[in-house]
Design a protein around this motif. Structure first.
Motif, PDB file in Angstrom:
ATOM      1  N   PRO A  47       0.811  -1.214   0.000  1.00  0.00           N
ATOM      2  CA  PRO A  47       0.000   0.000   0.000  1.00  0.00           C
ATOM      3  C   PRO A  47       0.843   1.262   0.000  1.00  0.00           C
ATOM      4  O   PRO A  47       0.545   2.220  -0.701  1.00  0.00           O
ATOM      5  N   GLY A  48       1.936   1.278   0.807  1.00  0.00           N
ATOM      6  CA  GLY A  48       2.812   2.438   0.844  1.00  0.00           C
ATOM      7  C   GLY A  48       3.479   2.688  -0.487  1.00  0.00           C
ATOM      8  O   GLY A  48       3.581   3.830  -0.947  1.00  0.00           O
ATOM      9  N   VAL A  49       3.923   1.619  -1.136  1.00  0.00           N
ATOM     10  CA  VAL A  49       4.554   1.750  -2.452  1.00  0.00           C
ATOM     11  C   VAL A  49       3.557   2.285  -3.459  1.00  0.00           C
ATOM     12  O   VAL A  49       3.877   3.150  -4.293  1.00  0.00           O
ATOM     13  N   THR A  50       2.323   1.808  -3.403  1.00  0.00           N
ATOM     14  CA  THR A  50       1.284   2.257  -4.325  1.00  0.00           C
ATOM     15  C   THR A  50       1.014   3.744  -4.160  1.00  0.00           C
ATOM     16  O   THR A  50       0.867   4.489  -5.144  1.00  0.00           O
ATOM     17  N   ILE A  51       0.970   4.199  -2.911  1.00  0.00           N
ATOM     18  CA  ILE A  51       0.732   5.620  -2.644  1.00  0.00           C
ATOM     19  C   ILE A  51       1.871   6.470  -3.194  1.00  0.00           C
ATOM     20  O   ILE A  51       1.648   7.498  -3.846  1.00  0.00           O
ATOM     21  N   LYS A  52       3.117   6.025  -2.960  1.00  0.00           N
ATOM     22  CA  LYS A  52       4.270   6.772  -3.456  1.00  0.00           C
ATOM     23  C   LYS A  52       4.282   6.828  -4.968  1.00  0.00           C
ATOM     24  O   LYS A  52       4.539   7.879  -5.569  1.00  0.00           O
ATOM     25  N   ASN A  53       3.994   5.684  -5.607  1.00  0.00           N
ATOM     26  CA  ASN A  53       3.932   5.669  -7.064  1.00  0.00           C
ATOM     27  C   ASN A  53       2.800   6.555  -7.573  1.00  0.00           C
ATOM     28  O   ASN A  53       2.924   7.194  -8.624  1.00  0.00           O
ATOM     29  N   GLY A  54       1.717   6.593  -6.810  1.00  0.00           N
ATOM     30  CA  GLY A  54       0.590   7.440  -7.190  1.00  0.00           C
ATOM     31  C   GLY A  54       0.962   8.909  -7.194  1.00  0.00           C
ATOM     32  O   GLY A  54       0.578   9.660  -8.102  1.00  0.00           O
ATOM     33  N   TRP A  55       1.742   9.324  -6.190  1.00  0.00           N
ATOM     34  CA  TRP A  55       2.197  10.716  -6.150  1.00  0.00           C
ATOM     35  C   TRP A  55       3.098  11.030  -7.339  1.00  0.00           C
ATOM     36  O   TRP A  55       3.025  12.105  -7.932  1.00  0.00           O
ATOM     37  N   GLN A  56       3.964  10.078  -7.710  1.00  0.00           N
ATOM     38  CA  GLN A  56       4.859  10.304  -8.849  1.00  0.00           C
ATOM     39  C   GLN A  56       4.067  10.380 -10.153  1.00  0.00           C
ATOM     40  O   GLN A  56       4.306  11.267 -10.987  1.00  0.00           O
ATOM     41  N   ILE A  57       3.128   9.458 -10.337  1.00  0.00           N
ATOM     42  CA  ILE A  57       2.293   9.486 -11.533  1.00  0.00           C
ATOM     43  C   ILE A  57       1.485  10.780 -11.586  1.00  0.00           C
ATOM     44  O   ILE A  57       1.318  11.396 -12.651  1.00  0.00           O
TER      45      ILE A  57
ATOM     46  N   TRP B 114       3.403  19.704  -5.447  1.00  0.00           N
ATOM     47  CA  TRP B 114       3.141  18.271  -5.622  1.00  0.00           C
ATOM     48  C   TRP B 114       4.431  17.469  -5.441  1.00  0.00           C
ATOM     49  O   TRP B 114       4.442  16.424  -4.783  1.00  0.00           O
ATOM     50  N   LEU B 115       5.521  17.974  -6.030  1.00  0.00           N
ATOM     51  CA  LEU B 115       6.794  17.262  -5.914  1.00  0.00           C
ATOM     52  C   LEU B 115       7.271  17.233  -4.464  1.00  0.00           C
ATOM     53  O   LEU B 115       7.854  16.244  -4.016  1.00  0.00           O
ATOM     54  N   LEU B 116       7.010  18.296  -3.734  1.00  0.00           N
ATOM     55  CA  LEU B 116       7.367  18.335  -2.323  1.00  0.00           C
ATOM     56  C   LEU B 116       6.626  17.254  -1.546  1.00  0.00           C
ATOM     57  O   LEU B 116       7.235  16.537  -0.730  1.00  0.00           O
ATOM     58  N   VAL B 117       5.345  17.120  -1.799  1.00  0.00           N
ATOM     59  CA  VAL B 117       4.562  16.071  -1.116  1.00  0.00           C
ATOM     60  C   VAL B 117       5.088  14.693  -1.504  1.00  0.00           C
ATOM     61  O   VAL B 117       5.210  13.798  -0.656  1.00  0.00           O
TER      62      VAL B 117
ATOM     63  N   SER C 116       6.765  11.849   0.911  1.00  0.00           N
ATOM     64  CA  SER C 116       6.194  10.502   0.978  1.00  0.00           C
ATOM     65  C   SER C 116       7.246   9.415   0.789  1.00  0.00           C
ATOM     66  O   SER C 116       7.031   8.268   1.225  1.00  0.00           O
ATOM     67  N   ILE C 117       8.366   9.716   0.137  1.00  0.00           N
ATOM     68  CA  ILE C 117       9.383   8.684  -0.112  1.00  0.00           C
ATOM     69  C   ILE C 117      10.571   8.802   0.833  1.00  0.00           C
ATOM     70  O   ILE C 117      11.551   8.069   0.686  1.00  0.00           O
ATOM     71  N   THR C 118      10.494   9.709   1.798  1.00  0.00           N
ATOM     72  CA  THR C 118      11.554   9.832   2.793  1.00  0.00           C
ATOM     73  C   THR C 118      10.940   9.789   4.183  1.00  0.00           C
ATOM     74  O   THR C 118       9.738   9.985   4.355  1.00  0.00           O
ATOM     75  N   VAL C 119      11.784   9.540   5.151  1.00  0.00           N
ATOM     76  CA  VAL C 119      11.317   9.488   6.534  1.00  0.00           C
ATOM     77  C   VAL C 119      11.878  10.683   7.293  1.00  0.00           C
ATOM     78  O   VAL C 119      12.923  11.233   6.918  1.00  0.00           O
ATOM     79  N   PRO C 120      11.211  11.113   8.364  1.00  0.00           N
ATOM     80  CA  PRO C 120      11.766  12.205   9.172  1.00  0.00           C
ATOM     81  C   PRO C 120      13.176  11.857   9.654  1.00  0.00           C
ATOM     82  O   PRO C 120      13.434  10.747  10.095  1.00  0.00           O
TER      83      PRO C 120
END
Length: 226
Positions: free
Chosen positions: A4-14, A45-48, A52-56
């Motif tokens: 699910p996390g990978v899907t969300i990250k890919n969704g942001w990129q798409i 959008w790129l910031l979000v 999403s692909i990095t951790v604090p």
């Protein structure tokens, strides 16, 4: 379990690439309202996506966020027709380039501790910057000659430092970073030529396509540094 996390990250990129595509169509068809809506959304959008692909606490996370903020600010300023806004946009992107250079130089300490600086690459970048600035010099307004020179030095330094982040520059993620930095230089070169030397067909499309991909490639590559 991470799907699910990978899907969300890919969704942001798409979503980012889709937004970039819509923006390019707006430029091509002169849909000014849509263009003015989509351009400032790109870096947001790129910031979000980057978040999403990095951790604090990830390396350079805050610095990349700052670089994207100044890029967004530059985008907003350059949307305005007044010459004073062009100077403000140039200053914003100068700060973004300095941040990226600082990030790349410090990333090199993690990823390429024993690597040497490539003199051929450094000389090639220096020659390109000198030739481009010499071409621009005669057509630049007097008040812009020094700011443009400083920006040219900054973006050349950004490209040079990007090339030396990783020990193997022609393998991922090094290649992704180098392509991103090179596309950034190309985008700004096209902008300068179109603005100060000779407007050319589809300049806006070329400038924003290279710029949008440049920022995406840079943040994707930096996000992989641990």
């Amino acid at each position: 379990m991470n799907q699910p996390g990978v899907t969300i990250k890919n969704g942001w990129q798409i979503g980012y690439l889709t937004l970039l595509g819509i923006h390019l169509l707006a430029i091509f068809f002169n849909w000014d309202t849509l263009r003015f809506v989509t351009k400032p959304l790109l870096m947001v959008w790129l910031l979000v996506y980057f978040i999403s692909i990095t951790v604090p606490g990830a390396p350079f996370r805050k610095l990349v966020i700052a670089a994207l903020f100044f890029s967004w600010l530059g985008d907003v300023f350059l949307m305005q027709p007044a010459s004073s806004f062009f100077m403000a946009g140039l200053a914003s992107f100068l700060l973004a380039q300095l941040l990226y250079t600082w990030i790349f130089l410090n990333a090199r300490k993690r990823c390429n501790t024993t690597g040497r600086w490539n003199p051929v690459m450094l000389i090639s970048i220096l020659v390109y910057i000198i030739l481009l600035y010499a071409w621009l010099f005669r057509t630049l307004p007097n008040e812009l000659r020094l700011p443009v020179l400083l920006y040219a030095i900054a973006i050349g330094s950004m490209l040079a430092s990007a090339f030396h982040v990783y020990a193997k520059p022609f393998e991922n993620p090094a290649l992704l970073l180098i392509c991103g930095a090179a596309l950034f230089v190309l985008s700004d070169s096209l902008l300068a030529i179109n603005q100060f030397i000779q407007p050319f067909p589809l300049a806006g499309v070329g400038i924003m396509l290279t710029y949008g991909l440049a920022q995406l490639f840079i943040v994707k590559s930096i996000s992989r540094i641990s």
